[in-house]
Write an enzyme that holds these catalytic residues in place. Structure first.
Site, PDB file in Angstrom:
ATOM      1  N   SER A 131       0.836  -1.204   0.000  1.00 29.41           N
ATOM      2  CA  SER A 131       0.000   0.000   0.000  1.00 29.41           C
ATOM      3  C   SER A 131       0.865   1.246   0.000  1.00 29.41           C
ATOM      4  O   SER A 131       1.963   1.254   0.582  1.00 29.41           O
ATOM      5  CB  SER A 131      -0.873  -0.016   1.253  1.00 29.41           C
ATOM      6  N   TYR A 145      -2.268  -1.686  10.893  1.00 31.56           N
ATOM      7  CA  TYR A 145      -2.500  -2.127   9.512  1.00 31.56           C
ATOM      8  C   TYR A 145      -1.340  -1.695   8.609  1.00 31.56           C
ATOM      9  O   TYR A 145      -0.749  -2.502   7.889  1.00 31.56           O
ATOM     10  CB  TYR A 145      -3.825  -1.557   8.966  1.00 31.56           C
ATOM     11  N   LYS A 201       1.943  -3.856   6.427  1.00 29.78           N
ATOM     12  CA  LYS A 201       2.397  -3.763   5.035  1.00 29.78           C
ATOM     13  C   LYS A 201       3.912  -3.519   4.989  1.00 29.78           C
ATOM     14  O   LYS A 201       4.628  -4.101   4.179  1.00 29.78           O
ATOM     15  CB  LYS A 201       1.632  -2.663   4.286  1.00 29.78           C
TER      16      LYS A 201
HETATM   17  N1  UFG Z   1     -13.102  10.544   3.147  1.00 33.77           N
HETATM   18  C1  UFG Z   1     -14.140  11.370   3.508  1.00 33.77           C
HETATM   19  N2  UFG Z   1     -15.275  10.796   3.987  1.00 33.77           N
HETATM   20  C2  UFG Z   1     -15.433   9.444   4.097  1.00 33.77           C
HETATM   21  C3  UFG Z   1     -14.366   8.610   3.713  1.00 33.77           C
HETATM   22  C4  UFG Z   1     -13.211   9.200   3.247  1.00 33.77           C
HETATM   23  O1  UFG Z   1     -14.032  12.595   3.418  1.00 33.77           O
HETATM   24  O2  UFG Z   1     -16.490   8.998   4.563  1.00 33.77           O
HETATM   25  C5  UFG Z   1     -11.880  11.146   2.607  1.00 33.77           C
HETATM   26  C6  UFG Z   1     -10.659  10.841   3.454  1.00 33.77           C
HETATM   27  O3  UFG Z   1     -10.510  11.798   4.460  1.00 33.77           O
HETATM   28  C7  UFG Z   1      -9.556  10.892   2.407  1.00 33.77           C
HETATM   29  C8  UFG Z   1     -10.235  10.414   1.121  1.00 33.77           C
HETATM   30  O4  UFG Z   1     -11.619  10.576   1.346  1.00 33.77           O
HETATM   31  O5  UFG Z   1      -9.156  12.207   2.210  1.00 33.77           O
HETATM   32  C9  UFG Z   1      -9.964   8.960   0.816  1.00 33.77           C
HETATM   33  O6  UFG Z   1     -10.258   8.181   1.966  1.00 33.77           O
HETATM   34  P1  UFG Z   1     -10.304   6.595   1.930  1.00 33.77           P
HETATM   35  O7  UFG Z   1     -10.629   6.134   3.323  1.00 33.77           O
HETATM   36  O8  UFG Z   1     -11.176   6.127   0.831  1.00 33.77           O
HETATM   37  O9  UFG Z   1      -8.821   6.205   1.527  1.00 33.77           O
HETATM   38  P2  UFG Z   1      -7.467   6.470   2.304  1.00 33.77           P
HETATM   39  O10 UFG Z   1      -6.566   7.127   1.316  1.00 33.77           O
HETATM   40  O11 UFG Z   1      -7.631   7.125   3.594  1.00 33.77           O
HETATM   41  O12 UFG Z   1      -7.104   4.966   2.648  1.00 33.77           O
HETATM   42  C10 UFG Z   1      -6.326   4.248   1.803  1.00 33.77           C
HETATM   43  C11 UFG Z   1      -6.607   2.734   1.937  1.00 33.77           C
HETATM   44  C12 UFG Z   1      -6.114   2.223   3.243  1.00 33.77           C
HETATM   45  C13 UFG Z   1      -4.721   2.710   3.541  1.00 33.77           C
HETATM   46  C14 UFG Z   1      -4.698   4.201   3.481  1.00 33.77           C
HETATM   47  C15 UFG Z   1      -3.349   4.756   3.801  1.00 33.77           C
HETATM   48  O13 UFG Z   1      -7.978   2.455   1.837  1.00 33.77           O
HETATM   49  O14 UFG Z   1      -6.092   0.812   3.180  1.00 33.77           O
HETATM   50  O15 UFG Z   1      -5.030   4.575   2.162  1.00 33.77           O
HETATM   51  O16 UFG Z   1      -3.315   6.124   3.636  1.00 33.77           O
HETATM   52  F1  UFG Z   1      -4.282   2.343   4.757  1.00 33.77           F
END
Ligand code: UFG
Length: 338
Positions: free
Chosen positions: A125, A150, A154
């Site tokens: 990741s 988590y 990785k």
């Molecule tokens: N977000 C929202 N509202 C939500 C969900 C997400 O505003 O309900 C925003 C988050 O703050 C972020 C973006 O949307 O800015 C993407 O969020 P995600 O949760 O979809 O993805 P992430 O980049 O946070 O997570 C991903 C992977 C994880 C990993 C992580 C590490 O899904 O497995 O990257 O940064 F650990």
């Protein structure tokens, strides 16, 4: 050629099984069904015309892993998706994550060490980079201290593979560092099936669009970005799946440089949360109910991939646009709720 796909009924796993079968590989899936449904097999069959072999095994059961490799001695490559992936849950239950993501990796590698040769593709990741100092993020960017158990699994997973490869030249391995996978297969026979409340942005958006959730919470609009929301690199799951096949072929053909390599898998393009919402509204014609709330702890501000290494060395490039990817996610959401 027989390939084992662990977690092959999960989101990225199932899309990869489709691409493997399309390329003529014989696939055996191991899945414990903890976060996947057996019906995914029918979806894979509907797309490819072939049902993969399926073994319901929990990889934490070491004896069963050993028995599997005795039974399927002709497995030449492993693509290892099976893992737990909820960041928040990992903070609450660290040992569950270390057992599910690390113990199982050790058991698999122990079996591969017994073989004359094998390929091992690992789901990693972009989380390993944390907030990278330079953007786009290249594979040379330093690995930052993990924000969660988590994320740590990785990082440790990659280190374990690297250490094993150093002393086991017959294992060729590639770790693929995913940015943010989204969307569904264009046939909408398979897609993402999050259990409970989705943690990720796109499934939360489509579930809100269809009326399953009242409102999307946008986690912070006061970040130092153009519209104040966080930037991510959203990659269509089919593009991601295809990269696994190319990486597997590279390692099966012994073209790895050294026997452990890492590649970023992203589009190279960053999109803000508000841009994703706008894309959804554009392709669905649905106005999304959302509200800006507090920042979510642990979120990095910006992450998007430098894709040069994957483009040049794997000869792979993401082809799907954000709108196409979001449209596929929306088509899938509509199909499974009707
Ligand atoms: N977000 C929202 N509202 C939500 C969900 C997400 O505003 O309900 C925003 C988050 O703050 C972020 C973006 O949307 O800015 C993407 O969020 P995600 O949760 O979809 O993805 P992430 O980049 O946070 O997570 C991903 C992977 C994880 C990993 C992580 C590490 O899904 O497995 O990257 O940064 F650990």
């Amino acid at each position: 050629m027989k390939i084992l796909v662990t977690g092959g009924l999960g989101y990225i796993g199932s899309h990869t099984v489709v691409e493997l079968q399309n390329q003529g590989f014989e696939v055996v899936i191991i899945d414990n069904l903890s976060n996947a449904s057996i019906e995914v097999l029918d979806g894979i069959e509907a797309i490819t015309g072939k049902k993969p072999i399926f073994e319901k095994i929990d990889l934490r059961e070491k004896q069963k892993v050993q028995d599997f490799f005795k039974k399927h001695g002709d497995v030449e490559g492993v693509i290892h998706f099976a893992a737990s992936k909820a960041v928040g849950e990992s903070v609450e239950k660290p040992l569950l994550y270390y057992e599910n993501n690390i113990a199982t990796l050790v058991y698999l590698l122990q079996e591969l060490q017994k073989k004359e040769s094998s390929s091992f593709i690992f789901s990693s990741s972009c989380t390993v980079y944390g907030q990278a100092d330079q953007l786009p993020v290249s594979e040379d960017a330093p690995v930052k201290p993990a924000e969660s158990p988590y994320g740590n699994t990785k990082q440790i997973g990659e280190e374990i593979i690297s250490d094993v490869c150093r002393v086991t030249p017959q294992i060729k391995s590639i770790a693929l560092r995913y940015f943010n996978p989204i969307g569904a297969h264009p046939s909408i026979e398979i897609g993402e099936l999050p259990k409970g409340v989705p943690q990720n942005l796109v499934p939360f958006i489509t579930q809100t669009g269809i009326g399953l959730r009242k409102q999307l919470a946008v986690f912070g609009a006061d970040y130092p970005t153009a519209d104040g929301t966080c930037i991510r690199d959203y990659i269509h799951v089919v593009d991601l799946a295809k990269a696994h096949v190319v990486a597997l072929q590279r390692s099966l053909n012994d073209r790895n440089e050294g026997n452990f390599e890492v590649f970023n898998l992203g589009t190279g393009k960053g999109s803000s949360v508000l841009e994703v919402i706008q894309s959804f509204e554009r392709v669905s014609g649905v106005k999304l109910n959302y509200e800006v709330v507090e920042r979510r702890p642990g979120d990095v501000i910006r992450a998007y991939a430098d894709t040069k290494k994957a483009n040049e060395i794997l000869g792979w490039k993401a082809e799907t646009t954000l709108d196409e990817a979001i449209k596929s996610a929306w088509d899938w959401e509509q199909k499974i709720r009707n």
